[in-house]
Scaffold this motif. Structure first.
Motif, PDB file in Angstrom:
ATOM      1  N   ILE A 149       0.839  -1.206   0.000  1.00  0.00           N
ATOM      2  CA  ILE A 149       0.000   0.000   0.000  1.00  0.00           C
ATOM      3  C   ILE A 149       0.870   1.251   0.000  1.00  0.00           C
ATOM      4  O   ILE A 149       0.639   2.195  -0.758  1.00  0.00           O
ATOM      5  N   ARG A 150       1.891   1.245   0.856  1.00  0.00           N
ATOM      6  CA  ARG A 150       2.770   2.415   0.953  1.00  0.00           C
ATOM      7  C   ARG A 150       3.530   2.630  -0.357  1.00  0.00           C
ATOM      8  O   ARG A 150       3.652   3.752  -0.860  1.00  0.00           O
ATOM      9  N   GLY A 151       4.050   1.520  -0.901  1.00  0.00           N
ATOM     10  CA  GLY A 151       4.801   1.609  -2.154  1.00  0.00           C
ATOM     11  C   GLY A 151       3.939   2.100  -3.301  1.00  0.00           C
ATOM     12  O   GLY A 151       4.372   2.924  -4.119  1.00  0.00           O
ATOM     13  N   ALA A 152       2.686   1.607  -3.339  1.00  0.00           N
ATOM     14  CA  ALA A 152       1.779   2.030  -4.411  1.00  0.00           C
ATOM     15  C   ALA A 152       1.466   3.522  -4.299  1.00  0.00           C
ATOM     16  O   ALA A 152       1.388   4.231  -5.311  1.00  0.00           O
ATOM     17  N   ALA A 153       1.306   4.010  -3.089  1.00  0.00           N
ATOM     18  CA  ALA A 153       1.026   5.438  -2.883  1.00  0.00           C
ATOM     19  C   ALA A 153       2.219   6.286  -3.317  1.00  0.00           C
ATOM     20  O   ALA A 153       2.047   7.357  -3.930  1.00  0.00           O
ATOM     21  N   GLN A 154       3.432   5.812  -3.048  1.00  0.00           N
ATOM     22  CA  GLN A 154       4.624   6.556  -3.461  1.00  0.00           C
ATOM     23  C   GLN A 154       4.752   6.587  -4.993  1.00  0.00           C
ATOM     24  O   GLN A 154       5.091   7.621  -5.579  1.00  0.00           O
ATOM     25  N   LEU A 155       4.475   5.419  -5.606  1.00  0.00           N
ATOM     26  CA  LEU A 155       4.537   5.361  -7.070  1.00  0.00           C
ATOM     27  C   LEU A 155       3.478   6.262  -7.697  1.00  0.00           C
ATOM     28  O   LEU A 155       3.733   6.947  -8.694  1.00  0.00           O
ATOM     29  N   LEU A 156       2.284   6.246  -7.106  1.00  0.00           N
ATOM     30  CA  LEU A 156       1.214   7.090  -7.615  1.00  0.00           C
ATOM     31  C   LEU A 156       1.598   8.564  -7.528  1.00  0.00           C
ATOM     32  O   LEU A 156       1.372   9.335  -8.482  1.00  0.00           O
ATOM     33  N   GLU A 157       2.207   8.934  -6.416  1.00  0.00           N
ATOM     34  CA  GLU A 157       2.640  10.324  -6.244  1.00  0.00           C
ATOM     35  C   GLU A 157       3.705  10.686  -7.277  1.00  0.00           C
ATOM     36  O   GLU A 157       3.714  11.788  -7.838  1.00  0.00           O
ATOM     37  N   PHE A 158       4.593   9.727  -7.536  1.00  0.00           N
ATOM     38  CA  PHE A 158       5.667   9.955  -8.503  1.00  0.00           C
ATOM     39  C   PHE A 158       5.126  10.096  -9.926  1.00  0.00           C
ATOM     40  O   PHE A 158       5.659  10.867 -10.745  1.00  0.00           O
TER      41      PHE A 158
END
Length: 357
Positions: A149-158
């Protein structure tokens, strides 16, 4: 019946339950303590056969007949008396044969405090073991998807276009921060099972002094921490850091509960050490045990959670994680000990018992 009541009125002063039976095993008298023990009035008890009060009353019936036949003057035994729809009674029973054909038997019943204590400890240990298994399984189940979940949120932000980044970054940051908060919670749940048990010589007063200094640094005004140490308590083998954490968790909870008294300037926590003798812990008899009390003069633990305070995620404080006492109990149990608690408004007493050499 009034004559019987007047004859035995002095028995109402006794703290143990007393009943007197006629030749047919029917109750003719029950003192005030018997009313409390059986949760019934003397008027309701009188006239009933003793064995009718319990699901397993046949054994009492056999003893009654032995007494009537004068096979003994008095007989003592420990019994578990089962009742329909209510908790069983653990009692020490004294059956006395009277030299009176009308009321030939007197029975005294005393609640078996030691047996009740053993049963409570056994339930506590079973509950703790179940809690640990639940915590481990639940924590691992939560931990695995959290990273995703955390990784997906970071990728989405990127991947967000520059024109949307400022507008939508607030939402991705909420996801990331909440994932981090849950990660911290999971790490705390798993902490007791990850960290190796580091054993050394422990002086319990050094543990108490460390905790005292930490609490006084956080709550510098309105709080007094009183020392009541028995300096004869010997050192024992244990994990000092775990014990500091256990005592700190309990003491910190006490300090937080004293916020109103701190404002009034009369908040008090007492750290008391003693040596207990001939203590039974987890069905094992120990000659000596550390008897550490952490006592506060706060409002007390809410009655509706007193039986569940060592359950994970149960807290009596708004915003509390409900993990402090669970971890404290785990650390103490790793030292073959137990934590007990008695609480009422104005006095909450956490008692830590740990075997001594």
């Amino acid at each position: 019946m009034k004559t019987t009541r007047n004859t035995f009125d002095g028995l109402d002063l006794l703290s143990s339950a007393v009943i007197i039976l006629d030749a047919e095993s029917r109750i003719t008298y029950a003192n005030a303590a018997a009313e409390n023990l059986f949760e019934s009035s003397a008027k309701a008890l009188v006239g009933h056969k003793l064995e009718e009060l319990f699901l397993n009353g046949s054994h009492l019936s056999e003893i009654f007949h032995e007494a009537v036949q004068h096979r003994f003057a008095d007989k003592r035994l420990d019994l578990t008396l089962e009742r329909a729809g209510r908790e069983s009674l653990q009692v020490h029973v004294i059956v006395t044969a009277l030299d009176n054909p009308v009321t030939p038997v007197l029975i005294e019943l005393r609640e078996n405090v030691q047996q009740l204590k053993l049963d409570r400890e056994e339930r506590l240990l079973d509950q703790s073991q179940a809690n640990k298994e639940l915590i481990r399984n639940l924590a691992h189940e939560i931990k695995n998807p959290l990273g995703g979940i955390r990784g997906a949120a970071q990728l989405l932000e990127f991947e967000l276009p520059e024109r949307q980044l400022k507008e939508l970054r607030e939402y991705t940051q909420v996801i990331i921060k909440e994932a981090d908060r849950l990660q911290t919670l999971v790490d705390r749940l798993l902490a007791p099972h990850r960290r190796p048990h580091i054993v050394g010589d422990v002086n319990i007063h050094e543990v108490c002094e460390r905790v005292r200094s930490l609490i006084m640094a956080e709550f510098p005004t309105g709080l007094t921490i009183r020392r009541d140490y028995d300096l004869s308590v010997p050192e024992f083998r244990g994990d000092k850091e775990q014990l500091i954490q256990a005592v700190l968790n309990i003491t910190h909870n006490a300090a937080q509960a004293l916020s109103d008294r701190m404002k009034a300037g009369d908040a008090l926590i007492t750290l008391q050490t003693r040596v207990a003798r001939q203590v039974t812990l987890a069905k094992i008899r120990y000659r000596l045990a550390l008897d550490l009390h952490i006592i506060d003069n706060g409002p007390g633990i809410p009655p509706d959670i007193q039986d569940r305070i060592f359950y994970p995620l149960v807290s009596g404080r708004e915003g509390g994680s409900g993990l402090g006492l669970t971890l404290a109990q785990t650390f103490v149990q790793q030292h073959m000990g137990v934590i007990e608690c008695e609480s009422r408004p104005g006095c909450t007493d956490f008692r830590i018992l740990i075997p001594l050499p």
